[in-house]
Design a protein around this motif. Structure first.
Motif, PDB file in Angstrom:
ATOM      1  N   HIS A 124      -3.432  -2.072   9.033  1.00 54.00           N
ATOM      2  CA  HIS A 124      -3.917  -3.362   8.555  1.00 54.00           C
ATOM      3  C   HIS A 124      -2.864  -4.423   8.827  1.00 54.00           C
ATOM      4  CE1 HIS A 124      -1.806  -1.651   5.040  1.00 54.00           C
ATOM      5  NE2 HIS A 124      -1.479  -2.893   4.770  1.00 54.00           N
ATOM      6  N   ARG A 125      -3.345  -5.648   8.884  1.00 54.73           N
ATOM      7  CA  ARG A 125      -2.459  -6.776   9.152  1.00 54.73           C
ATOM      8  C   ARG A 125      -3.027  -7.997   8.453  1.00 54.73           C
ATOM      9  NH1 ARG A 125      -0.946  -9.201  13.814  1.00 54.73           N
ATOM     10  NH2 ARG A 125      -0.815 -10.886  12.362  1.00 54.73           N
ATOM     11  N   SER A 126      -2.256  -9.072   8.438  1.00 46.62           N
ATOM     12  CA  SER A 126      -2.718 -10.280   7.773  1.00 46.62           C
ATOM     13  C   SER A 126      -4.033 -10.754   8.392  1.00 46.62           C
ATOM     14  CB  SER A 126      -1.658 -11.366   7.852  1.00 46.62           C
ATOM     15  OG  SER A 126      -1.290 -11.589   9.198  1.00 46.62           O
ATOM     16  N   MET A 127      -4.901 -11.275   7.551  1.00 45.74           N
ATOM     17  CA  MET A 127      -6.241 -11.670   7.973  1.00 45.74           C
ATOM     18  C   MET A 127      -6.178 -12.699   9.104  1.00 45.74           C
ATOM     19  SD  MET A 127      -9.365 -12.928   5.531  1.00 45.74           S
ATOM     20  CE  MET A 127      -9.279 -11.467   4.505  1.00 45.74           C
ATOM     21  N   GLY A 128      -6.971 -12.458  10.138  1.00 47.06           N
ATOM     22  CA  GLY A 128      -7.078 -13.394  11.250  1.00 47.06           C
ATOM     23  C   GLY A 128      -6.036 -13.225  12.335  1.00 47.06           C
ATOM     24  N   ARG A 139     -12.377  -6.535   5.490  1.00 47.78           N
ATOM     25  CA  ARG A 139     -11.413  -7.570   5.112  1.00 47.78           C
ATOM     26  C   ARG A 139     -11.330  -7.592   3.595  1.00 47.78           C
ATOM     27  NH1 ARG A 139     -12.790 -12.334   9.431  1.00 47.78           N
ATOM     28  NH2 ARG A 139     -11.086 -11.709  10.796  1.00 47.78           N
ATOM     29  N   ASP A 169      -8.342  -8.829   0.247  1.00 52.85           N
ATOM     30  CA  ASP A 169      -7.021  -9.214  -0.262  1.00 52.85           C
ATOM     31  C   ASP A 169      -6.132  -9.848   0.805  1.00 52.85           C
ATOM     32  OD1 ASP A 169      -7.723  -8.112  -2.780  1.00 52.85           O
ATOM     33  OD2 ASP A 169      -7.151  -6.125  -2.056  1.00 52.85           O
ATOM     34  N   GLY A 170      -6.725 -10.669   1.687  1.00 53.31           N
ATOM     35  CA  GLY A 170      -5.946 -11.349   2.708  1.00 53.31           C
ATOM     36  C   GLY A 170      -5.550 -10.485   3.889  1.00 53.31           C
ATOM     37  N   MET A 171      -6.118  -9.279   3.998  1.00 51.68           N
ATOM     38  CA  MET A 171      -5.767  -8.353   5.073  1.00 51.68           C
ATOM     39  C   MET A 171      -7.014  -7.968   5.870  1.00 51.68           C
ATOM     40  SD  MET A 171      -2.548  -8.084   4.500  1.00 51.68           S
ATOM     41  CE  MET A 171      -1.904  -6.717   5.419  1.00 51.68           C
ATOM     42  N   ASP A 172      -6.817  -7.698   7.160  1.00 49.59           N
ATOM     43  CA  ASP A 172      -7.842  -7.108   8.024  1.00 49.59           C
ATOM     44  C   ASP A 172      -7.488  -5.639   8.199  1.00 49.59           C
ATOM     45  OD1 ASP A 172      -9.165  -9.520   8.442  1.00 49.59           O
ATOM     46  OD2 ASP A 172      -8.136  -9.942  10.331  1.00 49.59           O
TER      47      ASP A 172
END
Length: 118
Positions: free
Chosen positions: A78-82, A94, A96-99
């Motif tokens: 997972h990584r930061s969203m977007g 998606r 908690d702000g993560m993808d």
């Protein structure tokens, strides 16, 4: 580029990536360029966690190949969203702000090899 892994707790592995593993001019070992963990989820799946360093496409491929050498068929991360992810990753959810992604390693390797890479 070289990747090495060391077994740690609960069937997981720590990995290190060296862009140039040769000794430095004064005889010291080369610096580690990327580090992280391949956390064991189950016999087919591991999750890439706690990575630090330049996760270029080439490094991501090496991490996937190392996961295959360790016997895994799927990789999760997972990584930061977007943010950007490798083209072989499928967005799962998606939150908690993560993808959250997964990669079918067997399919990715076939695609990689079909493009003339080894």
């Amino acid at each position: 580029m070289e990747i090495t892994s060391t077994p740690i707790r609960d069937k997981s592995n720590a990995f290190r990536v060296f862009f140039d593993k040769a000794l430095t001019a004064d005889g010291r070992p080369a610096p580690i360029d990327v580090v992280g963990l391949l956390e064991h989820v189950d016999d087919d799946v591991c999750e890439v966690t706690l990575t630090k360093g330049d996760l270029s496409n080439e490094v991501n491929i090496e991490i996937g190949l190392e996961a295959i050498r360790l016997g895994y068929k799927k990789l999760e991360f997972h990584r930061s969203m977007g943010g950007l992810a490798t083209r072989w990753a499928t967005l799962v959810r998606r939150a908690d702000g993560m993808d959250y992604y997964h990669v079918d390693l067997e399919k990715a390797v076939k695609t990689y090899e079909m493009r003339g890479n080894s």
